[in-house]
Design a protein around this motif. Structure first.
Motif, mmCIF file in Angstrom:
data_model
loop_
_atom_site.group_PDB
_atom_site.id
_atom_site.type_symbol
_atom_site.label_atom_id
_atom_site.label_comp_id
_atom_site.label_asym_id
_atom_site.label_seq_id
_atom_site.Cartn_x
_atom_site.Cartn_y
_atom_site.Cartn_z
ATOM 1 N N VAL A 10 27.073 -63.716 55.828
ATOM 2 C CA VAL A 10 26.745 -65.108 54.684
ATOM 3 C C VAL A 10 27.599 -65.090 53.699
ATOM 4 C CG1 VAL A 10 24.445 -64.998 55.951
ATOM 5 C CG2 VAL A 10 24.951 -63.515 53.967
ATOM 6 N N ASP A 11 27.717 -66.388 53.134
ATOM 7 C CA ASP A 11 28.395 -66.522 52.040
ATOM 8 C C ASP A 11 27.512 -67.251 51.002
ATOM 9 O OD1 ASP A 11 28.271 -69.024 53.098
ATOM 10 O OD2 ASP A 11 30.513 -69.174 52.998
ATOM 11 N N ALA A 34 25.585 -71.240 55.851
ATOM 12 C CA ALA A 34 25.593 -69.933 56.415
ATOM 13 C C ALA A 34 23.904 -69.482 56.853
ATOM 14 C CB ALA A 34 26.036 -69.020 55.301
ATOM 15 N N LEU A 35 23.124 -70.442 56.076
ATOM 16 C CA LEU A 35 21.584 -70.040 56.182
ATOM 17 C C LEU A 35 21.241 -70.650 57.539
ATOM 18 C CD1 LEU A 35 19.729 -70.388 52.719
ATOM 19 C CD2 LEU A 35 20.040 -68.383 54.251
ATOM 20 N N ALA A 69 21.640 -60.783 45.799
ATOM 21 C CA ALA A 69 20.666 -61.845 45.719
ATOM 22 C C ALA A 69 20.862 -62.622 47.020
ATOM 23 C CB ALA A 69 21.251 -62.523 44.479
ATOM 24 N N TRP A 70 22.141 -63.103 47.272
ATOM 25 C CA TRP A 70 22.189 -63.808 48.513
ATOM 26 C C TRP A 70 21.835 -63.014 50.065
ATOM 27 C CZ3 TRP A 70 27.898 -65.532 47.374
ATOM 28 C CH2 TRP A 70 27.767 -66.650 46.411
ATOM 29 N N LEU A 117 25.858 -59.779 56.309
ATOM 30 C CA LEU A 117 26.799 -59.180 55.950
ATOM 31 C C LEU A 117 27.841 -60.033 55.009
ATOM 32 C CD1 LEU A 117 29.275 -56.983 55.656
ATOM 33 C CD2 LEU A 117 30.603 -58.438 57.205
ATOM 34 N N HIS A 118 27.529 -59.512 53.656
ATOM 35 C CA HIS A 118 28.440 -60.696 52.743
ATOM 36 C C HIS A 118 29.727 -59.794 52.496
ATOM 37 C CE1 HIS A 118 29.375 -63.731 49.905
ATOM 38 N NE2 HIS A 118 29.098 -62.562 48.827
ATOM 39 N N VAL A 119 31.011 -60.498 52.494
ATOM 40 C CA VAL A 119 31.985 -59.794 52.161
ATOM 41 C C VAL A 119 32.679 -60.477 50.785
ATOM 42 C CG1 VAL A 119 34.256 -59.448 52.743
ATOM 43 C CG2 VAL A 119 32.634 -59.659 54.695
ATOM 44 N N VAL A 120 32.734 -59.650 49.742
ATOM 45 C CA VAL A 120 33.072 -60.222 48.195
ATOM 46 C C VAL A 120 34.725 -59.927 48.324
ATOM 47 C CG1 VAL A 120 32.714 -59.822 45.953
ATOM 48 C CG2 VAL A 120 31.085 -59.187 47.518
#
Lengths: 145, 137
Positions: free
Chosen positions: A9-10, A15-16, A69-70, A36-39
């Motif tokens: 998810v971004d 993404a939602l 938060a996301w 998974l969120h990739v920064v």
């Protein structure tokens, strides 16, 4: 049948929507969802950082907080639908590589990710992150739109 | 759920069929599709319409065979379509008109070099599809 779905998810509404699709599949298969969120890692944004005067610690702290938060928003959504869910964020220079690595490490059998359709010629010029994942992953990828 | 599975008779498309048969929930109704390239005018011009039609029918039927066997075994309800034309264009058109929920495609490439590329048809479908696409390699 699937047992664990990886959903990157971004923070975008697209993404939602992919999360919703994953929920529908997970319910039928009684599978769990790994969010998974990739920064982008600090060196990847160093040039920008010089201009804003950020330090690595500050960047990672703030990016981490936003990632949480996301992820929290998406996780609530999944748990609310009655599907088992875990999730994490990670720092990486190349987003698709991180997604492929996590899919392998957690034995995910399907990657569900948003791949919004760009209008007109744009779709031919810019390949999506989903396409990069498809090229690198052995795991099947569902490009949701 | 209506699923469109275009196959070209290759190992990769058979792999996609096997994946679908094994993993997808039982309520899937799968349509098998093969798009055959049209005969060149210099050849088709010497044949009557019946022969051309039979040629494409034979080609398409043979191409669908491995995937058909897998899907029948898995008990997925299905339907078969044989079309003639440019694969990506026909896949996109059918996916849209037939109101499919999902397109599943096999993609070439597991080797070091091959893994740098997706099949050209897959790339075109990804670039133009309003329907979600599942790529299996």
């Amino acid at each position: 049948m699937f047992s664990r779905l990886l959903v990157p998810v971004d923070g975008t509404p697209e993404a939602l929507e992919a999360v919703d699709a994953a929920i529908a599949i997970a319910r039928i298969c009684k599978a769990s969802i790994h969010l998974l969120h990739v920064v982008p890692s600090f060196p990847a944004v160093t040039y920008l950082a010089e201009r804003v005067g950020a330090t690595r610690e500050l960047y990672e702290q703030e990016a981490g907080a936003r990632a949480l938060a996301w992820l929290g928003q998406a996780r609530e959504h999944v748990l609310g639908a009655g599907v088992a869910c875990e999730g994490d964020y990670t720092f990486a220079a190349r987003i698709h590589d991180a997604i492929v690595d996590v899919a392998r490490d957690y034995d995910c059998d399907l990657i569900v990710m948003a791949a919004p359709l760009r209008p007109g010629m744009l779709s031919n010029l810019f390949t999506s992150e989903a396409q990069a994942v498809m090229q690198a992953a052995v795991t099947p990828v569902l490009a949701w739109r | 759920m209506k699923i469109l599975l275009p196959v070209d008779g290759s190992l990769y498309s058979t792999r996609a069929a096997r994946y679908l048969a094994k993993h997808w929930p039982a309520d899937a109704s799968v349509t098998l599709l093969n798009v055959d390239a049209p005969l060149r005018e210099s050849i088709a011009g010497h044949l009557d319409a019946d022969s051309v039609a039979r040629f494409h029918l034979d080609n398409g039927t043979a191409t669908l065979r491995p995937a058909r066997r897998l899907l029948v075994k898995a008990g997925h309800l299905f339907d078969e379509r044989l079309l003639i034309g440019d694969p990506a264009t026909e896949i996109l058109r059918l996916a849209k008109r037939g109101r499919y929920d999902l397109v599943v495609m096999g993609s070439h490439g597991r080797g070091v070099l091959k893994s740098l590329f997706l099949g050209s048809v897959v790339v075109k479908v990804l670039a133009g599809s309003n329907v979600p696409v599942l790529v299996v390699r």
